[in-house]
Design a protein around this motif. Structure first.
Motif, PDB file in Angstrom:
ATOM      1  N   LYS A   1       0.833  -1.202   0.000  1.00 56.66           N
ATOM      2  CA  LYS A   1       0.000   0.000   0.000  1.00 56.66           C
ATOM      3  C   LYS A   1       0.865   1.248   0.000  1.00 56.66           C
ATOM      4  O   LYS A   1       1.811   1.362   0.789  1.00 56.66           O
ATOM      5  CB  LYS A   1      -0.891   0.038   1.238  1.00 56.66           C
ATOM      6  N   ILE A   2       0.493   2.177  -0.878  1.00 56.50           N
ATOM      7  CA  ILE A   2       1.161   3.471  -0.949  1.00 56.50           C
ATOM      8  C   ILE A   2       0.102   4.551  -0.807  1.00 56.50           C
ATOM      9  O   ILE A   2      -0.920   4.517  -1.483  1.00 56.50           O
ATOM     10  CB  ILE A   2       1.920   3.635  -2.283  1.00 56.50           C
ATOM     11  N   LEU A   3       0.363   5.499   0.078  1.00 56.03           N
ATOM     12  CA  LEU A   3      -0.526   6.637   0.276  1.00 56.03           C
ATOM     13  C   LEU A   3       0.067   7.836  -0.459  1.00 56.03           C
ATOM     14  O   LEU A   3       1.204   8.231  -0.199  1.00 56.03           O
ATOM     15  CB  LEU A   3      -0.678   6.949   1.770  1.00 56.03           C
ATOM     16  N   VAL A   4      -0.702   8.401  -1.395  1.00 51.09           N
ATOM     17  CA  VAL A   4      -0.272   9.571  -2.159  1.00 51.09           C
ATOM     18  C   VAL A   4      -1.021  10.784  -1.605  1.00 51.09           C
ATOM     19  O   VAL A   4      -2.246  10.814  -1.618  1.00 51.09           O
ATOM     20  CB  VAL A   4      -0.564   9.409  -3.670  1.00 51.09           C
ATOM     21  N   VAL A   5      -0.257  11.766  -1.126  1.00 54.41           N
ATOM     22  CA  VAL A   5      -0.845  12.942  -0.492  1.00 54.41           C
ATOM     23  C   VAL A   5      -0.423  14.189  -1.272  1.00 54.41           C
ATOM     24  O   VAL A   5       0.746  14.555  -1.283  1.00 54.41           O
ATOM     25  CB  VAL A   5      -0.395  13.075   0.977  1.00 54.41           C
TER      26      VAL A   5
ATOM     27  N   MET B   1      -2.499  15.537 -10.044  1.00 50.09           N
ATOM     28  CA  MET B   1      -1.195  14.965  -9.713  1.00 50.09           C
ATOM     29  C   MET B   1      -1.373  13.614  -9.007  1.00 50.09           C
ATOM     30  O   MET B   1      -0.694  12.641  -9.333  1.00 50.09           O
ATOM     31  CB  MET B   1      -0.409  15.918  -8.807  1.00 50.09           C
ATOM     32  N   ARG B   2      -2.323  13.540  -8.064  1.00 49.38           N
ATOM     33  CA  ARG B   2      -2.582  12.275  -7.376  1.00 49.38           C
ATOM     34  C   ARG B   2      -2.983  11.189  -8.364  1.00 49.38           C
ATOM     35  O   ARG B   2      -2.521  10.051  -8.287  1.00 49.38           O
ATOM     36  CB  ARG B   2      -3.694  12.438  -6.316  1.00 49.38           C
ATOM     37  N   LYS B   3      -3.852  11.537  -9.315  1.00 46.68           N
ATOM     38  CA  LYS B   3      -4.332  10.565 -10.296  1.00 46.68           C
ATOM     39  C   LYS B   3      -3.190  10.054 -11.170  1.00 46.68           C
ATOM     40  O   LYS B   3      -3.074   8.850 -11.415  1.00 46.68           O
ATOM     41  CB  LYS B   3      -5.426  11.169 -11.173  1.00 46.68           C
ATOM     42  N   LEU B   4      -2.333  10.946 -11.626  1.00 48.68           N
ATOM     43  CA  LEU B   4      -1.209  10.532 -12.466  1.00 48.68           C
ATOM     44  C   LEU B   4      -0.260   9.608 -11.708  1.00 48.68           C
ATOM     45  O   LEU B   4       0.159   8.566 -12.227  1.00 48.68           O
ATOM     46  CB  LEU B   4      -0.455  11.764 -12.986  1.00 48.68           C
ATOM     47  N   VAL B   5       0.073   9.992 -10.480  1.00 41.71           N
ATOM     48  CA  VAL B   5       0.965   9.157  -9.670  1.00 41.71           C
ATOM     49  C   VAL B   5       0.306   7.801  -9.423  1.00 41.71           C
ATOM     50  O   VAL B   5       0.937   6.752  -9.567  1.00 41.71           O
ATOM     51  CB  VAL B   5       1.328   9.870  -8.340  1.00 41.71           C
ATOM     52  N   ARG B   6      -0.982   7.811  -9.058  1.00 39.02           N
ATOM     53  CA  ARG B   6      -1.716   6.566  -8.818  1.00 39.02           C
ATOM     54  C   ARG B   6      -1.677   5.660 -10.051  1.00 39.02           C
ATOM     55  O   ARG B   6      -1.399   4.464  -9.951  1.00 39.02           O
ATOM     56  CB  ARG B   6      -3.166   6.861  -8.435  1.00 39.02           C
TER      57      ARG B   6
ATOM     58  N   LEU C   1      -3.654   4.509  -2.146  1.00 45.14           N
ATOM     59  CA  LEU C   1      -4.638   5.284  -1.401  1.00 45.14           C
ATOM     60  C   LEU C   1      -4.321   6.750  -1.640  1.00 45.14           C
ATOM     61  O   LEU C   1      -3.161   7.104  -1.883  1.00 45.14           O
ATOM     62  CB  LEU C   1      -4.553   4.964   0.089  1.00 45.14           C
ATOM     63  N   GLU C   2      -5.330   7.609  -1.538  1.00 53.03           N
ATOM     64  CA  GLU C   2      -5.105   9.027  -1.821  1.00 53.03           C
ATOM     65  C   GLU C   2      -5.651   9.911  -0.710  1.00 53.03           C
ATOM     66  O   GLU C   2      -6.623   9.550  -0.038  1.00 53.03           O
ATOM     67  CB  GLU C   2      -5.802   9.434  -3.119  1.00 53.03           C
ATOM     68  N   ALA C   3      -5.029  11.087  -0.574  1.00 51.15           N
ATOM     69  CA  ALA C   3      -5.528  12.117   0.334  1.00 51.15           C
ATOM     70  C   ALA C   3      -5.195  13.477  -0.271  1.00 51.15           C
ATOM     71  O   ALA C   3      -4.125  13.667  -0.856  1.00 51.15           O
ATOM     72  CB  ALA C   3      -4.892  11.978   1.709  1.00 51.15           C
ATOM     73  N   GLY C   4      -6.133  14.428  -0.119  1.00 46.35           N
ATOM     74  CA  GLY C   4      -5.985  15.748  -0.718  1.00 46.35           C
ATOM     75  C   GLY C   4      -5.374  16.798   0.191  1.00 46.35           C
ATOM     76  O   GLY C   4      -5.062  17.901  -0.250  1.00 46.35           O
TER      77      GLY C   4
ATOM     78  N   GLU D   1      -6.096   2.864   7.889  1.00 42.34           N
ATOM     79  CA  GLU D   1      -5.569   1.785   7.044  1.00 42.34           C
ATOM     80  C   GLU D   1      -4.432   1.070   7.752  1.00 42.34           C
ATOM     81  O   GLU D   1      -3.689   1.661   8.526  1.00 42.34           O
ATOM     82  CB  GLU D   1      -5.064   2.347   5.714  1.00 42.34           C
ATOM     83  N   LYS D   2      -4.301  -0.183   7.466  1.00 44.58           N
ATOM     84  CA  LYS D   2      -3.216  -0.984   8.039  1.00 44.58           C
ATOM     85  C   LYS D   2      -2.145  -1.222   6.977  1.00 44.58           C
ATOM     86  O   LYS D   2      -2.421  -1.298   5.801  1.00 44.58           O
ATOM     87  CB  LYS D   2      -3.754  -2.334   8.523  1.00 44.58           C
ATOM     88  N   ASN D   3      -0.926  -1.309   7.443  1.00 44.66           N
ATOM     89  CA  ASN D   3       0.206  -1.733   6.603  1.00 44.66           C
ATOM     90  C   ASN D   3       0.499  -0.816   5.422  1.00 44.66           C
ATOM     91  O   ASN D   3       0.773  -1.295   4.326  1.00 44.66           O
ATOM     92  CB  ASN D   3      -0.005  -3.166   6.109  1.00 44.66           C
ATOM     93  N   ILE D   4       0.463   0.473   5.619  1.00 41.24           N
ATOM     94  CA  ILE D   4       0.910   1.379   4.559  1.00 41.24           C
ATOM     95  C   ILE D   4       2.433   1.310   4.537  1.00 41.24           C
ATOM     96  O   ILE D   4       3.097   1.556   5.538  1.00 41.24           O
ATOM     97  CB  ILE D   4       0.414   2.822   4.797  1.00 41.24           C
ATOM     98  N   ALA D   5       2.968   0.937   3.389  1.00 44.21           N
ATOM     99  CA  ALA D   5       4.413   0.734   3.267  1.00 44.21           C
ATOM    100  C   ALA D   5       5.152   2.028   2.976  1.00 44.21           C
ATOM    101  O   ALA D   5       6.293   2.202   3.397  1.00 44.21           O
ATOM    102  CB  ALA D   5       4.706  -0.282   2.170  1.00 44.21           C
ATOM    103  N   LEU D   6       4.494   2.944   2.245  1.00 48.60           N
ATOM    104  CA  LEU D   6       5.179   4.146   1.794  1.00 48.60           C
ATOM    105  C   LEU D   6       4.174   5.274   1.625  1.00 48.60           C
ATOM    106  O   LEU D   6       3.032   5.040   1.235  1.00 48.60           O
ATOM    107  CB  LEU D   6       5.880   3.854   0.461  1.00 48.60           C
ATOM    108  N   VAL D   7       4.630   6.493   1.928  1.00 45.10           N
ATOM    109  CA  VAL D   7       3.808   7.684   1.729  1.00 45.10           C
ATOM    110  C   VAL D   7       4.558   8.604   0.774  1.00 45.10           C
ATOM    111  O   VAL D   7       5.733   8.911   0.991  1.00 45.10           O
ATOM    112  CB  VAL D   7       3.537   8.416   3.060  1.00 45.10           C
ATOM    113  N   ILE D   8       3.878   9.020  -0.291  1.00 41.21           N
ATOM    114  CA  ILE D   8       4.407  10.035  -1.211  1.00 41.21           C
ATOM    115  C   ILE D   8       3.719  11.327  -0.821  1.00 41.21           C
ATOM    116  O   ILE D   8       2.495  11.409  -0.839  1.00 41.21           O
ATOM    117  CB  ILE D   8       4.134   9.666  -2.679  1.00 41.21           C
ATOM    118  N   LEU D   9       4.514  12.330  -0.491  1.00 43.06           N
ATOM    119  CA  LEU D   9       4.006  13.459   0.255  1.00 43.06           C
ATOM    120  C   LEU D   9       4.427  14.800  -0.337  1.00 43.06           C
ATOM    121  O   LEU D   9       5.613  15.045  -0.537  1.00 43.06           O
ATOM    122  CB  LEU D   9       4.561  13.315   1.679  1.00 43.06           C
ATOM    123  N   ASP D  10       3.448  15.650  -0.625  1.00 41.85           N
ATOM    124  CA  ASP D  10       3.721  17.029  -1.026  1.00 41.85           C
ATOM    125  C   ASP D  10       4.011  17.830   0.237  1.00 41.85           C
ATOM    126  O   ASP D  10       3.570  17.464   1.327  1.00 41.85           O
ATOM    127  CB  ASP D  10       2.505  17.603  -1.766  1.00 41.85           C
ATOM    128  N   VAL D  11       4.732  18.921   0.120  1.00 41.56           N
ATOM    129  CA  VAL D  11       5.026  19.762   1.285  1.00 41.56           C
ATOM    130  C   VAL D  11       3.955  20.827   1.466  1.00 41.56           C
ATOM    131  O   VAL D  11       3.392  20.982   2.548  1.00 41.56           O
ATOM    132  CB  VAL D  11       6.422  20.427   1.164  1.00 41.56           C
TER     133      VAL D  11
END
Length: 166
Positions: A5-9, A15-20, A31-34, A46-56
């Motif tokens: 699981k990867i969370l894209v924030v 941008m979230r859609k393209l990365v997804r 998974l996505e968050a705005g 959510e359980k077991n999120i392995a990585l978060v891609i994160l905007d500043v």
């Protein structure tokens, strides 16, 4: 096998859609968050999120604050900053918060996927590291010939190291 699981924030939905889309092609569950607050909710639920891609730069809670909160909840989760902030100070701040990588926009989606795979591969290798022996606060790194007591490095002769290894 369960997909990682990867969370894209990111506050930009495009941008979230393209990365997804690129990550889903590589068989990741995305998974996505705005914004930062939504991301924190997803992370809690959510359980077991392995990585978060994160905007500043996001509304409600910026990426640096979110990174710190996530690392306080789970030090094992990997974080890659993906941001328009491309100055050295911002990048250093990201790494100081224990980020695994920092990518400046604009970027190549194929390179992003390769960096995600590299971070996850590195993390998996660290978790399965058989070259580390641990016992009651003592840790021996057999590959680097380093020794630690309560995570503080101690100097040992080769003979002392080998005796402890036995």
């Amino acid at each position: 096998m369960e997909r990682l699981k990867i969370l894209v924030v990111d506050d930009e939905s495009r941008m979230r859609k393209l990365v997804r889309d690129f990550l889903v092609k590589k068989d990741f569950e995305v998974l996505e968050a705005g914004d930062g607050e939504e991301a924190l909710d997803v992370f809690y639920n959510e359980k077991n999120i392995a990585l978060v891609i994160l905007d500043v730069m996001m509304p409600k809670l910026n990426g640096y604050s979110l990174c710190k909160m996530i690392k306080n909840l789970n030090k094992q989760v990997s974080i890659i900053f993906l941001t328009a902030l491309d100055d050295e100070e911002s990048e250093i701040k990201g790494f100081d918060l224990d980020a695994d990588d920092y990518i400046s926009k604009p970027f190549s989606f194929n390179i992003l996927v390769k960096r995600v795979e590299a971070v996850l591969k590195r993390k998996n290798k660290e978790e399965k590291n058989e070259d580390i022996l641990e016992f009651e606060g003592l840790k021996l790194d057999l590959e680097k010939f380093k020794s630690y007591v309560d995570d503080e490095e101690i100097e040992l002769t080769l003979k002392e190291f080998n005796i402890l290894k036995l």
